[in-house]
Write a protein that holds these residues in place. Structure first.
Motif, PDB file in Angstrom:
ATOM      1  N   ALA A 295       0.838  -1.207   0.000  1.00 52.06           N
ATOM      2  CA  ALA A 295       0.000   0.000   0.000  1.00 52.06           C
ATOM      3  C   ALA A 295       0.871   1.255   0.000  1.00 52.06           C
ATOM      4  O   ALA A 295       0.597   2.211  -0.741  1.00 52.06           O
ATOM      5  N   ARG A 296       1.926   1.265   0.804  1.00 48.22           N
ATOM      6  CA  ARG A 296       2.818   2.431   0.825  1.00 48.22           C
ATOM      7  C   ARG A 296       3.565   2.592  -0.491  1.00 48.22           C
ATOM      8  O   ARG A 296       3.804   3.715  -0.929  1.00 48.22           O
ATOM      9  N   ALA A 297       3.939   1.486  -1.106  1.00 51.33           N
ATOM     10  CA  ALA A 297       4.653   1.549  -2.389  1.00 51.33           C
ATOM     11  C   ALA A 297       3.746   2.109  -3.484  1.00 51.33           C
ATOM     12  O   ALA A 297       4.217   2.794  -4.393  1.00 51.33           O
ATOM     13  N   ARG A 298       2.444   1.832  -3.406  1.00 52.55           N
ATOM     14  CA  ARG A 298       1.504   2.400  -4.380  1.00 52.55           C
ATOM     15  C   ARG A 298       1.368   3.907  -4.190  1.00 52.55           C
ATOM     16  O   ARG A 298       1.121   4.640  -5.146  1.00 52.55           O
ATOM     17  N   GLU A 299       1.533   4.386  -2.949  1.00 51.80           N
ATOM     18  CA  GLU A 299       1.391   5.808  -2.644  1.00 51.80           C
ATOM     19  C   GLU A 299       2.651   6.613  -2.935  1.00 51.80           C
ATOM     20  O   GLU A 299       2.573   7.812  -3.186  1.00 51.80           O
ATOM     21  N   SER A 300       3.817   5.967  -2.863  1.00 53.05           N
ATOM     22  CA  SER A 300       5.076   6.698  -3.004  1.00 53.05           C
ATOM     23  C   SER A 300       6.131   5.858  -3.715  1.00 53.05           C
ATOM     24  O   SER A 300       6.324   4.689  -3.371  1.00 53.05           O
ATOM     25  N   ARG A 301       6.812   6.482  -4.653  1.00 52.92           N
ATOM     26  CA  ARG A 301       7.904   5.793  -5.352  1.00 52.92           C
ATOM     27  C   ARG A 301       9.111   5.608  -4.439  1.00 52.92           C
ATOM     28  O   ARG A 301      10.010   4.856  -4.754  1.00 52.92           O
ATOM     29  N   ARG A 302       9.136   6.310  -3.318  1.00 50.89           N
ATOM     30  CA  ARG A 302      10.264   6.191  -2.384  1.00 50.89           C
ATOM     31  C   ARG A 302      10.196   4.916  -1.559  1.00 50.89           C
ATOM     32  O   ARG A 302      11.148   4.589  -0.853  1.00 50.89           O
ATOM     33  N   VAL A 303       9.113   4.168  -1.618  1.00 51.14           N
ATOM     34  CA  VAL A 303       8.967   2.926  -0.862  1.00 51.14           C
ATOM     35  C   VAL A 303       9.231   1.752  -1.797  1.00 51.14           C
ATOM     36  O   VAL A 303       8.568   1.580  -2.807  1.00 51.14           O
ATOM     37  N   SER A 304      10.210   0.947  -1.427  1.00 47.53           N
ATOM     38  CA  SER A 304      10.582  -0.209  -2.236  1.00 47.53           C
ATOM     39  C   SER A 304       9.567  -1.336  -2.085  1.00 47.53           C
ATOM     40  O   SER A 304       9.070  -1.601  -0.995  1.00 47.53           O
ATOM     41  N   ARG A 305       9.312  -2.020  -3.170  1.00 47.98           N
ATOM     42  CA  ARG A 305       8.425  -3.191  -3.126  1.00 47.98           C
ATOM     43  C   ARG A 305       9.120  -4.396  -2.499  1.00 47.98           C
ATOM     44  O   ARG A 305       8.468  -5.361  -2.130  1.00 47.98           O
ATOM     45  N   ALA A 306      10.438  -4.349  -2.387  1.00 49.31           N
ATOM     46  CA  ALA A 306      11.225  -5.430  -1.771  1.00 49.31           C
ATOM     47  C   ALA A 306      11.889  -4.931  -0.492  1.00 49.31           C
ATOM     48  O   ALA A 306      13.040  -5.241  -0.213  1.00 49.31           O
ATOM     49  N   SER A 307      11.175  -4.178   0.299  1.00 52.93           N
ATOM     50  CA  SER A 307      11.712  -3.493   1.471  1.00 52.93           C
ATOM     51  C   SER A 307      12.231  -4.446   2.545  1.00 52.93           C
ATOM     52  O   SER A 307      11.597  -5.451   2.868  1.00 52.93           O
ATOM     53  N   LEU A 308      13.358  -4.093   3.142  1.00 53.52           N
ATOM     54  CA  LEU A 308      13.880  -4.843   4.280  1.00 53.52           C
ATOM     55  C   LEU A 308      13.009  -4.660   5.521  1.00 53.52           C
ATOM     56  O   LEU A 308      13.137  -5.415   6.479  1.00 53.52           O
ATOM     57  N   HIS A 309      12.106  -3.692   5.501  1.00 52.95           N
ATOM     58  CA  HIS A 309      11.144  -3.545   6.597  1.00 52.95           C
ATOM     59  C   HIS A 309      10.299  -4.821   6.710  1.00 52.95           C
ATOM     60  O   HIS A 309       9.923  -5.216   7.807  1.00 52.95           O
ATOM     61  N   MET A 310      10.003  -5.465   5.586  1.00 55.91           N
ATOM     62  CA  MET A 310       9.171  -6.672   5.601  1.00 55.91           C
ATOM     63  C   MET A 310       9.904  -7.870   6.192  1.00 55.91           C
ATOM     64  O   MET A 310       9.272  -8.870   6.539  1.00 55.91           O
TER      65      MET A 310
END
Length: 186
Positions: A123-138
């Motif tokens: 959801a955050r990646a859809r809102e902002s290009r600054r959020v990676s779809r392969a984020s280490l947050h996950m």
């Protein structure tokens, strides 16, 4: 590279860069947590912005991680939008503790973002290009934080110099992304 370099798929170049960083760390060029934190207890003071919940105390004692303290930290770093908890990588806590110690911080961290469930991250990646779809947050390996009483630029610069993981400065938003992945910066 598309998206945020903080967490994008690592690819061959970044994998080699990470392996080189690991090799440098083994030679003593980049400080390991034990070098920065010493052999005594490792402590953190953390407050989660969205929930107001906090943790303050030692998470490492007598040469090992304190399981109960790690569970408390996992809860504070959870994805609050889904109330989903994951085991955070303890190396992230070591990185946070090392940065705070190097900055002689007397105040604690404010956590803007810790663990993100895949749904939240998408959801955050859809809102902002600054959020990676392969984020280490996950993977429980990253946090976006502020260190109370310290400037984000100084914290990011110090963390990058320590070469203990990824560092991203989000000056406009006033936080720093820290992760325990390969050493890199943006």
């Amino acid at each position: 590279m598309q998206g945020c370099p903080c967490c994008d798929g690592f690819g061959r170049r970044n994998l080699l860069r990470g392996a080189l960083g690991l090799g440098l760390a083994c030679t003593g060029i980049a400080p390991a947590p034990a070098q920065v934190l010493g052999g005594g207890p490792r402590s953190l003071a953390i407050q989660r912005i969205q929930t107001g919940e906090s943790f303050e105390g030692a998470y490492w004692r007598d040469g090992r991680y304190d399981r109960e303290a790690l569970q408390q930290l996992d809860w504070v770093f959870r994805d609050p939008s889904l109330e989903e908890v994951t085991p955070m990588d303890p190396r992230l806590f070591d990185l946070l503790a090392a940065v705070a110690r190097q900055m002689d911080a007397t105040e604690g961290y404010q956590v803007v973002s810790g663990y993100r469930a895949p749904e939240t991250n998408a959801a955050r990646a859809r809102e902002s290009r600054r959020v990676s779809r392969a984020s280490l947050h996950m993977s429980g390996m990253a946090a976006d934080v502020r260190l109370v009483g310290r400037e984000s630029m100084g914290m990011a610069r110090l963390a990058a110099e320590m070469q203990m993981g990824g560092v991203g400065l989000y000056r406009r938003d006033g936080f720093v992304h820290l992760d325990c992945g390969p050493s890199r910066r943006w």
